[in-house]
Design a protein around this motif. Structure first.
Motif, PDB file in Angstrom:
ATOM      1  N   ARG A 123       0.847  -1.197   0.000  1.00 11.49           N
ATOM      2  CA  ARG A 123       0.000   0.000   0.000  1.00 11.49           C
ATOM      3  C   ARG A 123       0.878   1.242   0.000  1.00 11.49           C
ATOM      4  NH1 ARG A 123      -3.490   0.237   4.817  1.00 11.49           N
ATOM      5  NH2 ARG A 123      -3.855   2.252   3.888  1.00 11.49           N
ATOM      6  N   ARG A 124       0.379   2.314  -0.573  1.00  9.41           N
ATOM      7  CA  ARG A 124       1.102   3.583  -0.646  1.00  9.41           C
ATOM      8  C   ARG A 124       0.870   4.377   0.637  1.00  9.41           C
ATOM      9  NH1 ARG A 124       5.004   4.091  -3.496  1.00  9.41           N
ATOM     10  NH2 ARG A 124       4.701   6.301  -3.342  1.00  9.41           N
ATOM     11  N   ALA A 144       6.094   6.206   1.834  1.00  5.83           N
ATOM     12  CA  ALA A 144       6.605   7.473   1.295  1.00  5.83           C
ATOM     13  C   ALA A 144       7.877   7.889   2.026  1.00  5.83           C
ATOM     14  CB  ALA A 144       5.538   8.562   1.409  1.00  5.83           C
ATOM     15  N   ALA A 145       7.880   7.751   3.351  1.00  3.88           N
ATOM     16  CA  ALA A 145       9.069   8.107   4.129  1.00  3.88           C
ATOM     17  C   ALA A 145      10.239   7.186   3.784  1.00  3.88           C
ATOM     18  CB  ALA A 145       8.765   8.051   5.623  1.00  3.88           C
ATOM     19  N   LEU A 146       9.982   5.892   3.670  1.00  2.00           N
ATOM     20  CA  LEU A 146      11.051   4.948   3.322  1.00  2.00           C
ATOM     21  C   LEU A 146      11.634   5.263   1.949  1.00  2.00           C
ATOM     22  CD1 LEU A 146       9.537   1.597   4.650  1.00  2.00           C
ATOM     23  CD2 LEU A 146      11.596   2.773   5.504  1.00  2.00           C
ATOM     24  N   ARG A 154      10.954   9.114  10.829  1.00  2.00           N
ATOM     25  CA  ARG A 154      10.371  10.357  11.353  1.00  2.00           C
ATOM     26  C   ARG A 154      10.067  11.267  10.182  1.00  2.00           C
ATOM     27  NH1 ARG A 154      11.767  12.318  16.618  1.00  2.00           N
ATOM     28  NH2 ARG A 154      12.341  14.249  15.579  1.00  2.00           N
ATOM     29  N   TYR A 155       8.816  11.768  10.164  1.00  2.00           N
ATOM     30  CA  TYR A 155       8.404  12.592   9.035  1.00  2.00           C
ATOM     31  C   TYR A 155       7.281  13.540   9.433  1.00  2.00           C
ATOM     32  CZ  TYR A 155       4.716   9.061   8.804  1.00  2.00           C
ATOM     33  OH  TYR A 155       3.680   8.220   9.105  1.00  2.00           O
ATOM     34  N   VAL A 156       7.070  14.521   8.573  1.00  2.00           N
ATOM     35  CA  VAL A 156       5.952  15.460   8.676  1.00  2.00           C
ATOM     36  C   VAL A 156       5.074  15.235   7.452  1.00  2.00           C
ATOM     37  CG1 VAL A 156       5.301  17.902   8.632  1.00  2.00           C
ATOM     38  CG2 VAL A 156       7.326  17.165   9.909  1.00  2.00           C
ATOM     39  N   VAL A 157       3.781  15.146   7.649  1.00  2.00           N
ATOM     40  CA  VAL A 157       2.846  15.005   6.530  1.00  2.00           C
ATOM     41  C   VAL A 157       2.630  16.402   5.950  1.00  2.00           C
ATOM     42  CG1 VAL A 157       0.550  14.267   5.798  1.00  2.00           C
ATOM     43  CG2 VAL A 157       1.717  13.047   7.651  1.00  2.00           C
ATOM     44  N   VAL A 158       2.971  16.566   4.672  1.00  2.00           N
ATOM     45  CA  VAL A 158       2.832  17.882   4.038  1.00  2.00           C
ATOM     46  C   VAL A 158       1.664  17.939   3.052  1.00  2.00           C
ATOM     47  CG1 VAL A 158       5.240  18.565   4.376  1.00  2.00           C
ATOM     48  CG2 VAL A 158       4.596  17.348   2.294  1.00  2.00           C
ATOM     49  N   ASP A 159       1.278  16.788   2.491  1.00  2.00           N
ATOM     50  CA  ASP A 159       0.140  16.744   1.566  1.00  2.00           C
ATOM     51  C   ASP A 159      -0.389  15.315   1.534  1.00  2.00           C
ATOM     52  OD1 ASP A 159      -1.762  16.988  -0.394  1.00  2.00           O
ATOM     53  OD2 ASP A 159      -0.385  17.650  -1.970  1.00  2.00           O
ATOM     54  N   ASP A 160      -1.305  15.013   2.436  1.00  2.00           N
ATOM     55  CA  ASP A 160      -1.772  13.640   2.576  1.00  2.00           C
ATOM     56  C   ASP A 160      -2.627  13.177   1.404  1.00  2.00           C
ATOM     57  OD1 ASP A 160      -1.456  11.386   4.211  1.00  2.00           O
ATOM     58  OD2 ASP A 160      -3.458  11.637   5.069  1.00  2.00           O
ATOM     59  N   THR A 185      -1.725  13.464  -1.669  1.00  2.00           N
ATOM     60  CA  THR A 185      -0.768  12.950  -2.649  1.00  2.00           C
ATOM     61  C   THR A 185      -0.409  11.531  -2.256  1.00  2.00           C
ATOM     62  OG1 THR A 185       0.140  15.155  -2.971  1.00  2.00           O
ATOM     63  CG2 THR A 185       1.516  13.321  -3.658  1.00  2.00           C
ATOM     64  N   ARG A 186      -0.320  10.637  -3.182  1.00  2.00           N
ATOM     65  CA  ARG A 186       0.003   9.248  -2.870  1.00  2.00           C
ATOM     66  C   ARG A 186       1.460   8.905  -3.195  1.00  2.00           C
ATOM     67  NH1 ARG A 186      -3.052   8.854   0.853  1.00  2.00           N
ATOM     68  NH2 ARG A 186      -5.247   8.681   0.479  1.00  2.00           N
ATOM     69  N   SER A 187       2.248   9.898  -3.538  1.00  2.00           N
ATOM     70  CA  SER A 187       3.659   9.660  -3.838  1.00  2.00           C
ATOM     71  C   SER A 187       4.505   9.978  -2.613  1.00  2.00           C
ATOM     72  CB  SER A 187       4.102  10.536  -5.012  1.00  2.00           C
ATOM     73  OG  SER A 187       4.171  11.889  -4.601  1.00  2.00           O
ATOM     74  N   ARG A 188       5.808   9.855  -2.766  1.00  2.00           N
ATOM     75  CA  ARG A 188       6.730  10.189  -1.676  1.00  2.00           C
ATOM     76  C   ARG A 188       6.655  11.661  -1.300  1.00  2.00           C
ATOM     77  NH1 ARG A 188      11.601   8.225  -5.086  1.00  2.00           N
ATOM     78  NH2 ARG A 188       9.896   6.901  -5.544  1.00  2.00           N
ATOM     79  N   ASP A 189       6.000  12.479  -2.123  1.00  2.00           N
ATOM     80  CA  ASP A 189       5.879  13.913  -1.834  1.00  2.00           C
ATOM     81  C   ASP A 189       4.834  14.212  -0.767  1.00  2.00           C
ATOM     82  OD1 ASP A 189       7.846  14.582  -3.679  1.00  2.00           O
ATOM     83  OD2 ASP A 189       6.391  14.685  -5.318  1.00  2.00           O
ATOM     84  N   ARG A 190       4.137  13.195  -0.270  1.00  2.00           N
ATOM     85  CA  ARG A 190       3.140  13.433   0.783  1.00  2.00           C
ATOM     86  C   ARG A 190       3.783  13.715   2.127  1.00  2.00           C
ATOM     87  NH1 ARG A 190      -0.030   7.762   1.599  1.00  2.00           N
ATOM     88  NH2 ARG A 190      -1.522   9.157   2.556  1.00  2.00           N
ATOM     89  N   VAL A 191       5.074  13.333   2.284  1.00  2.00           N
ATOM     90  CA  VAL A 191       5.774  13.551   3.549  1.00  2.00           C
ATOM     91  C   VAL A 191       7.125  14.217   3.303  1.00  2.00           C
ATOM     92  CG1 VAL A 191       4.696  11.517   4.597  1.00  2.00           C
ATOM     93  CG2 VAL A 191       6.972  11.314   3.606  1.00  2.00           C
ATOM     94  N   ARG A 192       7.676  14.792   4.372  1.00  2.00           N
ATOM     95  CA  ARG A 192       9.058  15.273   4.388  1.00  2.00           C
ATOM     96  C   ARG A 192       9.709  14.662   5.617  1.00  2.00           C
ATOM     97  NH1 ARG A 192       7.393  16.483   0.322  1.00  2.00           N
ATOM     98  NH2 ARG A 192       7.583  18.357  -0.899  1.00  2.00           N
ATOM     99  N   LEU A 193      10.947  14.243   5.470  1.00  2.00           N
ATOM    100  CA  LEU A 193      11.675  13.647   6.585  1.00  2.00           C
ATOM    101  C   LEU A 193      12.068  14.705   7.588  1.00  2.00           C
ATOM    102  CD1 LEU A 193      13.888  11.185   4.533  1.00  2.00           C
ATOM    103  CD2 LEU A 193      11.671  10.759   5.635  1.00  2.00           C
TER     104      LEU A 193
END
Length: 107
Positions: free
Chosen positions: A15-16, A21-23, A40-46, A48-56
């Motif tokens: 699942r995405r 996304a963080a990994l 450890r990450y911050v959700v920036v755009d939930d 989005t289903r790509s790695r861009d949904r989080v920032r480390l």
């Protein structure tokens, strides 16, 4: 900041999720994470289903997805007050009637 423990290697997830996304972002930075290690990450755009949904944690995000954190807050609050008969909707109604303020307002 969200911290979660990895339960399997990146290739083991189907699942995405935010964890995936963080990994993927860790991998992009040349950092391997293995089962049992934390991410450890911050959700920036939930949405989005790509790695861009989080920032480390070390990527210094310039914002966060307030709706995602609002949902998490309501869910956590409902868990705490559920023995008193409160559910998520009652928590939302109660919060809707509150006013935001700053600490300096209490000086």
């Amino acid at each position: 900041m969200i911290r979660t423990r990895v339960s399997k290697p990146l290739s083991g997830y189907d699942r995405r999720s935010r964890t995936v996304a963080a990994l993927e972002r860790y991998r992009d930075h040349g950092i391997e994470r293995h089962p049992g290690q934390d991410v450890r990450y911050v959700v920036v755009d939930d949405d989005t289903r790509s790695r861009d949904r989080v920032r480390l944690d070390f990527e210094a995000p310039d914002g966060y997805d307030a709706d995602c954190y609002r949902t998490r807050l309501v869910r956590a609050a409902a868990e705490v007050v559920s023995p008193l008969g409160w559910d998520r909707e009652r928590v939302r109604r109660h919060l809707r009637d509150t006013t935001e303020t700053t600490l300096s307002a209490f000086d």
